[in-house]
Design an enzyme around this catalytic site. Structure first.
Site, PDB file in Angstrom:
ATOM      1  N   ASP A 324       0.829  -1.204   0.000  1.00 50.19           N
ATOM      2  CA  ASP A 324       0.000   0.000   0.000  1.00 50.19           C
ATOM      3  C   ASP A 324       0.864   1.255   0.000  1.00 50.19           C
ATOM      4  OD1 ASP A 324      -2.599   1.470   0.527  1.00 50.19           O
ATOM      5  OD2 ASP A 324      -1.430   2.067   2.282  1.00 50.19           O
ATOM      6  N   GLU A 378       0.933  -0.614  -5.230  1.00 49.15           N
ATOM      7  CA  GLU A 378      -0.105   0.398  -5.395  1.00 49.15           C
ATOM      8  C   GLU A 378       0.628   1.723  -5.575  1.00 49.15           C
ATOM      9  OE1 GLU A 378      -3.645   2.810  -3.199  1.00 49.15           O
ATOM     10  OE2 GLU A 378      -1.646   2.515  -2.422  1.00 49.15           O
TER      11      GLU A 378
END
Length: 668
Positions: A324, A378
């Site tokens: 993330d 990401e």
């Protein structure tokens, strides 16, 4: 090196020295960290934390700023006792041995840490089990040492996923009840749905413990503790083991980009020092996320995070990670003030070189733990080389998320009328990817479903999603919305770089946004769940969208076209709104015109025979059944003796057909 990223992309040639120095920096760092291997270095969770030994227990923590540490809990009446005082060893480490049976399975405990001019109760950094008191709402560590070790039954089922078809899911909101779902419920109720839907990989969100449920798991407090609000560590292992038995890989969201600011639950002020794991200046706090930023230059931080990478792979048998917030990690300004419209912005000194080093080492470690594991970034800046192998000058991720695609669809739906959709531009936006990097494509993820935003189906259908989804109802809004919902997904899918992702429920057009319990909604779970009864109801049109998604995924399973990276544009007629693409032996033909249907429409195609293997207008998919799938289509030369051929098709408005190509038989 012919395959070096700077040789593959000539625009990177001026920066080849910077790229090479980044790779060398990581190699040098690895040598400084360990004289053996990253795999041996990343064993912190086996040394630190609480461990059972023959004569009792041993616990260790790194707290260089602390002056004293006590273990407190029910066993000490929550008082500081000398028998539970840690001894300082070396390099800021503290150690405690507890003899006999003073600690029991499920016992609640914390640390009381003293430092110069202060003290406080803390949860151990390396705690592997953290629970919340129902009454006080306070978090504590818990001894987790069941009498029997978990037995893995389905390890032999684990194989490398060649084309990830990812089902993004959140344990807590996966059930229909207005409450928090559990690992056990997910195993029993959701795994069979994912298997039946045809996806081969599950991506689990919010696994690492986080004090605020509404953070979606992105404000992590305990890196090594699976969230207890969903159940026990063994129940999570059972979920993963069961998924493996079904042939499903399981990856998790790994949050190493930042950490929660909470002092009582988190590690931001663990030993009284604000800079133990984080920066000690203006870089300490992430202004946009209200969180703390790791200092990746410190060996102890690398030890913590790399050990965390190994921990989830080894102890829970996860098959990889979605990292993330990678953009936030690799830029000193977190990428918030950059337009990324020229290459020099990737190499201008505004990068966190320590974070890039960490990511490269993390990807190397993942493969040392499990050669078949996958890592997905990401990342929204299109940083070149992120998903390029390390030996080619890259950072080593296996895939990057195509984060621009959902934004593109939203902008198109919001800003353009249906008549203004330009099919040539759609193809360019969906297929414009770095050739040397693998990508995971998606039309929408959990981000687009959050309160304050809208899912694609909501944008297309509006309020009729509530009142006109019965198969008996007539609604032009629903007809349009369902048709475009299908076309958007199939367009994204057929142009997918190397994999595809869907957030749970979006496949059938789940009607509600996601809003976790909070003061503003009176702590309601109404919008923090998935209404499976809608798709299970044969009288509603959600079932038809679900049937379309299943058939779309099955198309990849049967034809494996995504493994062929080349996508050929056969036709892009903006005036007619017709787009035709060829990938492997499949030809995808889209008519996006809102009203015009075409008979005997010639599409440029290789000479041969074509048969319909999939079409969006099937009645089972909520279409109007206007396409005859039994017809054999043969190409015709564009002119006498021409080498160019066309296949002539009936193309109803707002539909897509997929044809399988059979080359002509040789005459001799």
């Amino acid at each position: 090196m012919p395959n070096h990223i700077a040789n593959i992309d000539n625009f990177l040639a001026p920066y080849s020295d910077v790229i090479n120095s980044r790779t060398q920096r990581a190699i040098d760092k690895e040598h400084k960290l360990s004289d053996r291997s990253l795999y041996d270095f990343a064993n912190g969770y086996q040394f630190y934390g609480l461990h059972q030994v023959d004569d009792g227990w041993i616990m260790r923590e790194w707290a260089p700023f602390a002056s004293a540490i006590f273990l407190i809990g029910e066993f000490s009446s929550w008082e500081e006792r000398e028998e539970f005082r840690f001894s300082r060893t070396d390099n800021g480490n503290f150690e405690l041995r507890v003899e006999g049976e003073k600690l029991q399975h499920k016992a609640i405990y914390k640390l009381k840490i003293h430092w110069e001019n202060g003290s406080g109760e803390r949860i151990p950094v390396w705690a592997t089990r953290v629970v919340q008191d129902d009454d006080t709402k306070l978090f504590s560590a818990q001894v987790w040492q069941p009498s029997h070790d978990f037995v893995w039954k389905n390890d032999k089922q684990r194989k490398k996923v060649e084309v990830p078809l990812i089902y993004e899911a959140h344990i807590g909101m996966a059930t229909e009840k207005e409450g928090v779902g559990t690992y056990q419920e997910f195993t029993a109720e959701i795994l069979p749905r994912v298997k039946k839907a045809g996806y081969n990989t599950i991506q689990l969100m919010a696994i690492q413990e986080h004090p605020y449920y509404g953070s979606f798991g992105y404000h992590v407090s305990s890196l090594f503790a699976p969230s207890s609000r969903f159940g026990t560590p063994d129940e999570l292992k059972e979920l993963i083991d069961t998924a493996h038995g079904m042939g499903l890989a399981v990856i998790m969201d790994l949050v190493h980009s930042h950490a929660v600011k909470n002092e009582l639950e988190g590690i931001g002020l663990f030993d009284g020092s604000p800079y133990q794991f984080f920066h000690d200046n203006e870089r300490r706090e992430h202004a946009a996320w209200d969180s703390l930023c790791f200092n990746y230059s410190k060996h102890e931080v690398l030890h913590l995070l790399l050990s965390n990478v190994k921990y989830w792979l080894e102890e829970f048998h996860f098959d990889g990670y979605r990292f993330d917030g990678v953009t936030s990690m690799i830029y000193l300004d977190h990428g918030l003030e950059r337009s990324f419209n020229e290459y020099k912005l990737y190499f201008d000194g505004g990068q966190d070189e320590d974070a890039l080093t960490y990511l490269l080492l993390a990807n190397k470690l993942i493969k040392e733990c499990n050669a078949n594991a996958m890592s997905i970034a990401e990342e929204m800046s299109a940083y070149p080389g992120l998903a390029t192998p390390i030996e080619q000058g890259g950072i080593g991720f296996d895939y990057r998320l195509a984060m621009g695609t959902p934004d593109y669809w939203i902008k198109l739906i919001k800003d353009k009328t249906d008549e203004e959709w330009a099919v040539g531009n759609i193809f360019y936006e969906l297929s414009n990817k770095r050739a040397e990097e693998k990508t995971i494509s998606y039309a929408e993820s959990h981000d687009q479903a959050l309160v304050g935003d809208q899912t694609i189906i909501f944008r297309l259908v509006g309020a009729d999603i509530y009142w006109a989804m019965s198969k008996k109802d007539k609604s032009l809004s629903v007809d349009r919305g369902m048709a475009l919902h299908k076309l958007i997904r199939l367009l994204t899918f057929c142009c997918a770089g190397d994999g595809y992702l869907n957030f749970m429920g979006n496949e059938f057009g789940h009607p509600e946004w996601i809003d976790f319990p909070r003061e503003g909604n009176e702590w309601s779970y109404k919008y923090a769940r998935r209404q499976w009864s809608l798709v299970d109801n044969p009288e509603l049109r959600f079932e038809q969208l679900d049937a379309f998604d299943k058939a779309m995924i099955a198309l990849q399973q049967n034809e494996d076209f995504i493994s062929q990276p080349h996508i050929e544009c056969l036709e892009a007629n903006d005036g007619d709104h017709v787009l035709a693409l060829k990938r492997k032996d499949l030809v995808f033909v889209f008519n996006l015109h809102p009203t015009a249907s075409y008979t005997f429409y010639g599409v440029s195609a290789p000479a041969g025979k074509y048969n319909v293997v999939f079409n969006s207008d099937e009645k089972a998919f909520g279409g109007f059944d206007r396409i005859d799938e039994s017809i054999d289509y043969y190409t015709r030369p564009e002119a006498q003796m021409s080498n160019r051929h066309r296949v002539h098709l009936y193309l109803p408005s707002r539909t897509a057909i997929v044809l399988k190509y059979t080359p002509p038989k040789r005459m001799f």
